[in-house]
Design a protein around this motif. Structure first.
Motif, PDB file in Angstrom:
ATOM      1  N   HIS A 254      53.443  38.147  46.015  1.00 49.71           N
ATOM      2  CA  HIS A 254      52.504  39.268  45.898  1.00 49.71           C
ATOM      3  C   HIS A 254      53.200  40.531  45.410  1.00 49.71           C
ATOM      4  O   HIS A 254      52.604  41.330  44.665  1.00 49.71           O
ATOM      5  CB  HIS A 254      51.836  39.509  47.253  1.00 49.71           C
ATOM      6  CG  HIS A 254      50.611  40.365  47.178  1.00 49.71           C
ATOM      7  ND1 HIS A 254      50.630  41.735  47.317  1.00 49.71           N
ATOM      8  CD2 HIS A 254      49.315  40.046  46.962  1.00 49.71           C
ATOM      9  CE1 HIS A 254      49.404  42.217  47.207  1.00 49.71           C
ATOM     10  NE2 HIS A 254      48.589  41.211  46.999  1.00 49.71           N
TER      11      HIS A 254
ATOM     12  N   ASP B  12      50.178  37.505  38.396  1.00 52.87           N
ATOM     13  CA  ASP B  12      48.820  38.039  38.238  1.00 52.87           C
ATOM     14  C   ASP B  12      47.877  37.569  39.334  1.00 52.87           C
ATOM     15  O   ASP B  12      47.018  38.331  39.789  1.00 52.87           O
ATOM     16  CB  ASP B  12      48.248  37.616  36.877  1.00 52.87           C
ATOM     17  CG  ASP B  12      49.079  38.123  35.715  1.00 52.87           C
ATOM     18  OD1 ASP B  12      49.260  39.346  35.611  1.00 52.87           O
ATOM     19  OD2 ASP B  12      49.561  37.288  34.919  1.00 52.87           O
ATOM     20  N   GLU B  13      48.008  36.306  39.724  1.00 52.52           N
ATOM     21  CA  GLU B  13      47.121  35.725  40.725  1.00 52.52           C
ATOM     22  C   GLU B  13      47.912  34.815  41.649  1.00 52.52           C
ATOM     23  O   GLU B  13      48.963  34.295  41.277  1.00 52.52           O
ATOM     24  CB  GLU B  13      46.005  34.893  40.076  1.00 52.52           C
ATOM     25  CG  GLU B  13      44.928  35.688  39.389  1.00 52.52           C
ATOM     26  CD  GLU B  13      43.759  34.807  38.948  1.00 52.52           C
ATOM     27  OE1 GLU B  13      43.773  33.573  39.249  1.00 52.52           O
ATOM     28  OE2 GLU B  13      42.841  35.327  38.323  1.00 52.52           O
TER      29      GLU B  13
ATOM     30  N   SER C 272      45.555  41.252  47.656  1.00 54.76           N
ATOM     31  CA  SER C 272      44.562  41.361  46.591  1.00 54.76           C
ATOM     32  C   SER C 272      44.788  40.373  45.450  1.00 54.76           C
ATOM     33  O   SER C 272      43.859  40.082  44.688  1.00 54.76           O
ATOM     34  CB  SER C 272      44.563  42.789  46.029  1.00 54.76           C
ATOM     35  OG  SER C 272      45.857  43.143  45.557  1.00 54.76           O
ATOM     36  N   LYS C 273      46.001  39.867  45.319  1.00 53.34           N
ATOM     37  CA  LYS C 273      46.264  38.907  44.240  1.00 53.34           C
ATOM     38  C   LYS C 273      45.767  37.504  44.576  1.00 53.34           C
ATOM     39  O   LYS C 273      45.682  36.658  43.681  1.00 53.34           O
ATOM     40  CB  LYS C 273      47.762  38.851  43.923  1.00 53.34           C
ATOM     41  CG  LYS C 273      48.299  40.094  43.235  1.00 53.34           C
ATOM     42  CD  LYS C 273      49.761  39.897  42.842  1.00 53.34           C
ATOM     43  CE  LYS C 273      50.317  41.131  42.159  1.00 53.34           C
ATOM     44  NZ  LYS C 273      51.733  40.960  41.743  1.00 53.34           N
TER      45      LYS C 273
ATOM     46  N   LYS D 280      43.305  34.910  44.793  1.00 53.11           N
ATOM     47  CA  LYS D 280      41.967  34.716  44.240  1.00 53.11           C
ATOM     48  C   LYS D 280      41.327  33.406  44.682  1.00 53.11           C
ATOM     49  O   LYS D 280      40.117  33.239  44.547  1.00 53.11           O
ATOM     50  CB  LYS D 280      42.029  34.731  42.706  1.00 53.11           C
ATOM     51  CG  LYS D 280      42.668  35.986  42.120  1.00 53.11           C
ATOM     52  CD  LYS D 280      41.934  37.258  42.534  1.00 53.11           C
ATOM     53  CE  LYS D 280      42.579  38.488  41.907  1.00 53.11           C
ATOM     54  NZ  LYS D 280      41.930  39.750  42.362  1.00 53.11           N
TER      55      LYS D 280
END
Length: 231
Positions: A40, A46-47, A70-71, A73
Motif C-alpha cells: 500500500h 495502483d491496486e 484505499s488501494k 479494490k
C-alpha cells in the motif's frame, strides 16, 4: 496498471493457535496488515487484491475499511488449492498488459526494493520470480532412500514471493494448465515454466529476511525485525 495480489487463503496449522497464521498478531498488528501495508505504501502499486478464505472474508473487508486501505479494490474468495486463489485474482484483471505481483500473505517482511525490482523487471520480461541462493546442500533421492544426485549449490535458489507476471501471460499459462489432467502446480512461476516454455522467467534477488511464516518461532523473528525497523 501494477496490481498486488495478497494470497491469504491458507490455514497455517503448523504455527498453532485458533486462527490462520495470517491473522495472528505480531508487533501490534495482524500479519496480513503488515503485508498489505508493504504494498500500500509503494507509490508504484495502483491496486491491491486480497484473496482470503471464505470464512474470513467479512473480517478482511472490515479490516480493510478500518485501516483505510484505499488501494484495495477486491477482496476475493479463494479455493481449496493455492492456484484457485491465483485464478480468482487473475479473473479480475482487465488488461493483458497489466502487471500482477502475487505475494504470499505470510511474508510480511517483503521490502520496497524487492517490489520495485520486480516491477522494473516486468518492463523487460513477462514473468519474474524472486529467489535467494540456497545455503544448504540439496540431495535428490530415489524411492528407496538412496542419494542419486547432489546438484551444485551454485545454481540452486530458494524461491520467495512476490512472483510477477504480465496478466495475459499468466492467464494463458493457466488456460493451458487446466487442460492438462496431470496439472500439479507448486507455484505460479512453475505454471509458466511448464506450459509456456518459451517464455523467459527472470529472477530478482530476494532477501534472507523475506521469510514465510511457517512455524511459531517465525513469529518471533518477524516481530523482532519489525520492531527493530521502527526504533
Amino acid at each position: 496498471m501494477n496490481i498486488a495480489v495478497i494470497l491469504a487463503g491458507g490455514s497455517g496449522s503448523r504455527v498453532g493457535g485458533d486462527k490462520p497464521k495470517q491473522f495472528l498478531r505480531v508487533a501490534g498488528k495482524m500479519i496480513i496488515e503488515h503485508t498489505i501495508e508493504a504494498f500500500h505504501i509503494n507509490p508504484r502499486i495502483d491496486e491491491i487484491a486480497i484473496v482470503s478464505r471464505e470464512d474470513y472474508l467479512e473480517e478482511v473487508k472490515e479490516m480493510v475499511s478500518n485501516n483505510g486501505y484505499s488501494k484495495v479494490k477486491h477482496v476475493l474468495c479463494g479455493g481449496k488449492e493455492r492456484y484457485h486463489s491465483s485464478l480468482a485474482a487473475i479473473s479480475t484483471c482487465r488488461n493483458n498488459d497489466d502487471r500482477l505481483l502475487l505475494h504470499d500473505c505470510v511474508r510480511p517482511l517483503v521490502t520496497q526494493r524487492i517490489i520495485n525490482d520486480c516491477l522494473d523487471a516486468l518492463d523487460r520480461y513477462e514473468a519474474v520470480d524472486v529467489a535467494v541462493p540456497t545455503t544448504d546442500t540439496i540431495i535428490e533421492t530415489a524411492p528407496d532412500g538412496r542419494i542419486v544426485r547432489i546438484p551444485s549449490r551454485n545454481s540452486l535458489r530458494n524461491v520467495q514471493t512476490p512472483q510477477g507476471f504480465r496478466c495475459g501471460t499468466i492467464r494463458r499459462a493457466f488456460e493451458l494448465a487446466l487442460q492438462d489432467p496431470d496439472f500439479m502446480p507448486t507455484d505460479d512461476c512453475s505454471v509458466v515454466f511448464r506450459y509456456l516454455p518459451d517464455t523467459p522467467i527472470f529472477v530478482v534477488e530476494g532477501d534472507p529476511m523475506n521469510i514465510k511464516v511457517t512455524y511459531r518461532d517465525d513469529l518471533k523473528t518477524v516481530e523482532e525485525h519489525i520492531l527493530g525497523r521502527t526504533r
